[in-house]
Design a protein around this motif. Sequence first.
Motif, mmCIF file in Angstrom:
data_model
loop_
_atom_site.group_PDB
_atom_site.id
_atom_site.type_symbol
_atom_site.label_atom_id
_atom_site.label_comp_id
_atom_site.label_asym_id
_atom_site.label_seq_id
_atom_site.Cartn_x
_atom_site.Cartn_y
_atom_site.Cartn_z
ATOM 1 N N VAL A 72 -33.563 -23.065 2.270
ATOM 2 C CA VAL A 72 -32.650 -23.836 3.395
ATOM 3 C C VAL A 72 -31.189 -23.515 3.468
ATOM 4 N N VAL A 73 -30.539 -23.793 2.052
ATOM 5 C CA VAL A 73 -29.312 -23.691 2.004
ATOM 6 C C VAL A 73 -28.598 -22.458 2.485
ATOM 7 N N VAL A 74 -29.261 -21.312 2.146
ATOM 8 C CA VAL A 74 -28.816 -19.947 2.485
ATOM 9 C C VAL A 74 -28.840 -20.190 3.752
ATOM 10 N N THR A 75 -29.628 -20.340 4.666
ATOM 11 C CA THR A 75 -29.549 -20.367 6.240
ATOM 12 C C THR A 75 -28.135 -21.173 6.618
ATOM 13 N N ALA A 76 -28.014 -22.527 5.996
ATOM 14 C CA ALA A 76 -27.031 -23.327 6.474
ATOM 15 C C ALA A 76 -25.691 -22.818 6.089
ATOM 16 N N TRP A 77 -25.570 -22.017 4.785
ATOM 17 C CA TRP A 77 -24.583 -21.576 4.499
ATOM 18 C C TRP A 77 -23.890 -20.445 5.250
ATOM 19 N N LYS A 78 -24.668 -19.395 5.493
ATOM 20 C CA LYS A 78 -24.301 -18.142 6.235
ATOM 21 C C LYS A 78 -23.918 -18.722 7.658
ATOM 22 N N LEU A 79 -24.896 -19.592 8.222
ATOM 23 C CA LEU A 79 -24.494 -19.945 9.897
ATOM 24 C C LEU A 79 -23.138 -20.550 9.912
ATOM 25 N N LEU A 80 -22.770 -21.456 8.956
ATOM 26 C CA LEU A 80 -21.537 -22.210 8.838
ATOM 27 C C LEU A 80 -20.462 -21.229 8.716
ATOM 28 N N ALA A 81 -20.405 -20.088 7.856
ATOM 29 C CA ALA A 81 -19.304 -19.256 7.271
ATOM 30 C C ALA A 81 -19.416 -18.399 8.500
ATOM 31 N N LEU A 82 -20.390 -17.812 9.026
ATOM 32 C CA LEU A 82 -20.095 -16.681 9.977
ATOM 33 C C LEU A 82 -20.717 -16.859 11.446
ATOM 34 N N GLY A 83 -21.173 -17.825 11.754
ATOM 35 C CA GLY A 83 -21.945 -18.308 13.029
ATOM 36 C C GLY A 83 -20.694 -18.335 14.135
ATOM 37 N N GLY A 84 -19.464 -18.516 14.103
ATOM 38 C CA GLY A 84 -18.556 -18.339 14.925
ATOM 39 C C GLY A 84 -18.577 -17.253 15.597
ATOM 40 N N VAL A 85 -18.874 -16.010 14.828
ATOM 41 C CA VAL A 85 -18.704 -14.728 15.674
ATOM 42 C C VAL A 85 -19.606 -14.723 16.891
ATOM 43 N N LEU A 86 -20.778 -15.462 16.871
ATOM 44 C CA LEU A 86 -21.726 -15.454 17.985
ATOM 45 C C LEU A 86 -20.937 -16.139 19.144
ATOM 46 N N GLY A 87 -19.965 -16.906 19.048
ATOM 47 C CA GLY A 87 -19.225 -17.678 20.028
ATOM 48 C C GLY A 87 -18.128 -16.645 20.462
ATOM 49 N N VAL A 88 -17.639 -15.863 19.414
ATOM 50 C CA VAL A 88 -16.598 -15.012 19.985
ATOM 51 C C VAL A 88 -17.161 -13.851 21.070
ATOM 52 N N SER A 89 -18.289 -13.473 20.608
ATOM 53 C CA SER A 89 -19.223 -12.382 21.318
ATOM 54 C C SER A 89 -19.272 -13.152 22.743
ATOM 55 N N TRP A 90 -19.983 -14.026 22.598
ATOM 56 C CA TRP A 90 -20.512 -14.891 24.020
ATOM 57 C C TRP A 90 -19.338 -15.019 24.959
ATOM 58 N N THR A 91 -18.227 -15.370 24.485
ATOM 59 C CA THR A 91 -17.071 -15.679 25.368
ATOM 60 C C THR A 91 -15.991 -14.525 25.425
ATOM 61 N N GLY A 92 -16.480 -13.414 24.878
ATOM 62 C CA GLY A 92 -15.632 -12.076 25.016
ATOM 63 C C GLY A 92 -14.456 -12.103 24.463
ATOM 64 N N GLY A 93 -14.384 -12.894 23.491
ATOM 65 C CA GLY A 93 -13.065 -13.253 22.660
ATOM 66 C C GLY A 93 -12.171 -14.305 23.046
ATOM 67 N N ARG A 94 -12.490 -15.048 24.174
ATOM 68 C CA ARG A 94 -11.693 -16.023 24.779
ATOM 69 C C ARG A 94 -11.632 -17.331 24.051
ATOM 70 N N SER A 95 -12.706 -17.643 23.180
ATOM 71 C CA SER A 95 -12.729 -18.648 22.231
ATOM 72 C C SER A 95 -11.969 -18.567 21.303
ATOM 73 N N VAL A 96 -10.869 -19.368 21.024
ATOM 74 C CA VAL A 96 -10.370 -19.253 19.874
ATOM 75 C C VAL A 96 -10.567 -20.119 18.803
#
Length: 274
Positions: free
Chosen positions: A73-97
């Motif tokens: 469970v920790v593996v999933t939580a750790w990687k999503l917390l550290a890297l999950g922001g790239v999904l927001g960058v992709s979704w907004t086309g780079g607008r989400s600072v």
Amino acid sequence: MAGIAVGHGVSMGAAAVQSASTPSGAGERWPRWRVWIIRIWYGLLGLWALSMSQGVVRLILGDAGADERFTYVVVTAWKLLALGGVLGVSWTGGRSVVAFQAVVVGFVGWWGSELLYAVHPADATPAASMIATVVLWLLPLVLLRPHRGELARFHARPSAVLLPLALVAAVPLCVYAVRQGDLATGLNGRVEVYYVSSGLGLVLAVQVVFAGFRPRGSRWLPRFVALVAVCTGLAAIVWPDDLTSPGRGWGIALVCWALLFMVGAEVEVNRDPP
């Protein structure tokens, strides 16, 4: 004529207030080719991040050992917390600072946790990893995004509720990360589980504090951080005796804190001006 002048002055004042409260380039039409390259590149990185966070999936499939279920469970939580922001960058086309800054904060926590390991992995290449991180995960958006200077601006809006809650959680999380790093010697079972748990402790701590400052455009961030904390706490409650598990008591405390943090975030959102 005076009425027209007054009306014109009011409309100009309203326009000035609106432009002052709107981020630079918020209504600007960016070059479509840049937006699509950002979406595609960071979408692929998001898929890569998801592929690295398969711990829960492997747990469901029965791959976890008898004392390693919490770690999966920790593996999933750790990687999503550290890297999950790239999904927001992709979704907004780079607008989400904030999404980009969340990736930066996640990597800072990740790098910091590597300094806590008593014995580093034999295949560790910190310098090469840092360069690869900057080139693959951070540099493309800096090069492609219009108004790239916004990426370095931190519009904090700390409150008397969320920031103290964040600091209260960050202290035991950092202690947990240090303790797990001290156990990463290879003499206490599989050393990888201690690396993973040390990473989660520090990454969760820095993301909690980042969310506690309530940077502009971060309405989703406290919810995301709290959700990850709830999942981690529930795993500790269900498997209190697994390797790296903080135990049932700390699991309950983490779940209660996460729910309180989420409620506080919603209250602050409702107080924000439209």
